[in-house]
Design an enzyme around this catalytic site. Sequence first.
Site, mmCIF file in Angstrom:
data_model
loop_
_atom_site.group_PDB
_atom_site.id
_atom_site.type_symbol
_atom_site.label_atom_id
_atom_site.label_comp_id
_atom_site.label_asym_id
_atom_site.label_seq_id
_atom_site.Cartn_x
_atom_site.Cartn_y
_atom_site.Cartn_z
ATOM 1 C CE LYS A 13 -13.394 7.655 -4.132
ATOM 2 N NZ LYS A 13 -13.126 6.643 -5.329
ATOM 3 N NE ARG A 88 -15.461 2.291 -0.925
ATOM 4 C CZ ARG A 88 -14.473 3.300 -1.185
ATOM 5 N NH1 ARG A 88 -14.040 4.139 -0.251
ATOM 6 N NH2 ARG A 88 -13.489 3.056 -2.218
ATOM 7 N NE ARG A 122 -4.526 4.586 -6.847
ATOM 8 C CZ ARG A 122 -5.752 4.888 -6.392
ATOM 9 N NH1 ARG A 122 -6.271 5.756 -6.522
ATOM 10 N NH2 ARG A 122 -6.258 3.860 -5.810
ATOM 11 N NE ARG A 155 -4.845 2.235 -2.844
ATOM 12 C CZ ARG A 155 -6.215 2.895 -2.780
ATOM 13 N NH1 ARG A 155 -6.194 4.075 -2.782
ATOM 14 N NH2 ARG A 155 -7.254 2.069 -2.910
ATOM 15 N NE ARG A 166 -9.564 -0.479 -5.163
ATOM 16 C CZ ARG A 166 -8.513 -0.048 -5.736
ATOM 17 N NH1 ARG A 166 -7.436 -0.800 -6.175
ATOM 18 N NH2 ARG A 166 -8.551 1.261 -5.730
HETATM 19 P P1 ADP Z 1 -10.513 3.322 -4.033
HETATM 20 O O1 ADP Z 1 -9.422 3.873 -4.717
HETATM 21 O O2 ADP Z 1 -10.824 2.021 -4.371
HETATM 22 O O3 ADP Z 1 -11.719 4.488 -4.086
HETATM 23 P P2 ADP Z 1 -9.842 4.039 -0.817
HETATM 24 O O4 ADP Z 1 -8.558 4.531 -0.948
HETATM 25 O O5 ADP Z 1 -11.129 5.062 -1.083
HETATM 26 O O6 ADP Z 1 -9.777 3.369 -2.552
HETATM 27 O O7 ADP Z 1 -10.373 2.839 -0.073
HETATM 28 C C1 ADP Z 1 -9.694 1.663 -0.238
HETATM 29 C C2 ADP Z 1 -10.187 0.572 0.651
HETATM 30 O O8 ADP Z 1 -10.767 1.019 2.128
HETATM 31 C C3 ADP Z 1 -11.426 0.047 0.176
HETATM 32 O O9 ADP Z 1 -11.146 -0.652 -0.948
HETATM 33 C C4 ADP Z 1 -12.375 -0.493 1.498
HETATM 34 O O10 ADP Z 1 -11.606 -1.926 1.596
HETATM 35 C C5 ADP Z 1 -11.766 0.351 2.575
HETATM 36 N N1 ADP Z 1 -12.988 1.586 2.646
HETATM 37 C C6 ADP Z 1 -12.865 2.993 2.141
HETATM 38 N N2 ADP Z 1 -13.811 3.803 2.482
HETATM 39 C C7 ADP Z 1 -14.631 2.687 2.843
HETATM 40 C C8 ADP Z 1 -15.926 2.854 3.404
HETATM 41 N N3 ADP Z 1 -16.754 4.089 3.336
HETATM 42 N N4 ADP Z 1 -16.530 1.741 3.722
HETATM 43 C C9 ADP Z 1 -16.088 0.435 3.747
HETATM 44 N N5 ADP Z 1 -14.829 0.143 3.246
HETATM 45 C C10 ADP Z 1 -14.286 1.028 3.009
#
Ligand code: ADP
Length: 217
Positions: A13, A88, A122, A155, A166
């Site tokens: 993404k 999400r 990554r 990360r 996740r």
């Molecule tokens: P990923 O690579 O898992 O898609 P992101 O960078 O988008 O990771 O998100 C990292 C973390 O931030 C998630 O694991 C969650 O803890 C939190 N997070 C991000 N977006 C949301 C959301 N819309 N609702 C709840 N938690 C979120």
Amino acid sequence: MNAIIFGAPGAGKGTYSTRMQNQLGVDVIAMGDIFRESVKQNTELGKKVKSYVEKGALVPDAVVVEVLKDRLSKVPKGKGFLLDGFPRTVDQADTLEKIAKIDVILQLDVPDKIIIERLTSRRLCKNCGAVYNIRFLKPKKEGVCDKCSGPLYQRADDNEEVIKNRLQVYKTQTEPLIAYYKKKKMPFIVNVTKTIDQPPEPMVEHMMAELKKLKLA
Ligand code: ADP
Ligand code: ZN
């Protein structure tokens, strides 16, 4: 144009949205980036979300929605946005429906096996957040960002245990949104990743071409 870029963690993404941002002339709103930055700066928001982000658990809706509203209010009038990492959950999607109109979903469909391999290798730029992969999408110079020469880091949640969590959260809470939006007749542009070393550019081209067909680009 307002879009959601949708897919499992590690589906790409962030990689695609940063590449499409300029071509589309939209603001990218990446929830995870906002949270990581606030944890790094140890702000009030950072203190609230830290434990969730570290475990790969969802931040409570009330917190996420407040952040989203605040960020959306900063999108200049007439400019569109690309949402990365929101919604999400079905509840988040219901809330979104009340505050913004979404034109299309850019779906990234990636097999689990590829996701796990990608996430464990990554790397991100500490300065600008650009995404690399030490095996499949290498920077020109090891450990250094191509764009801003910032240092690359891994990360904290990109370790096997948290990745599993996740993915589990994605399957149970987030994936049902595909059916949710299909039911609402939302247009989808679907991208299927077949090999781990697939470069992002052809996918970006594909999405841009499909967006043009829909008169959204
Ligand atoms: P990923 O690579 O898992 O898609 P992101 O960078 O988008 O990771 O998100 C990292 C973390 O931030 C998630 O694991 C969650 O803890 C939190 N997070 C991000 N977006 C949301 C959301 N819309 N609702 C709840 N938690 C979120
Ligand atoms: Zn950088």
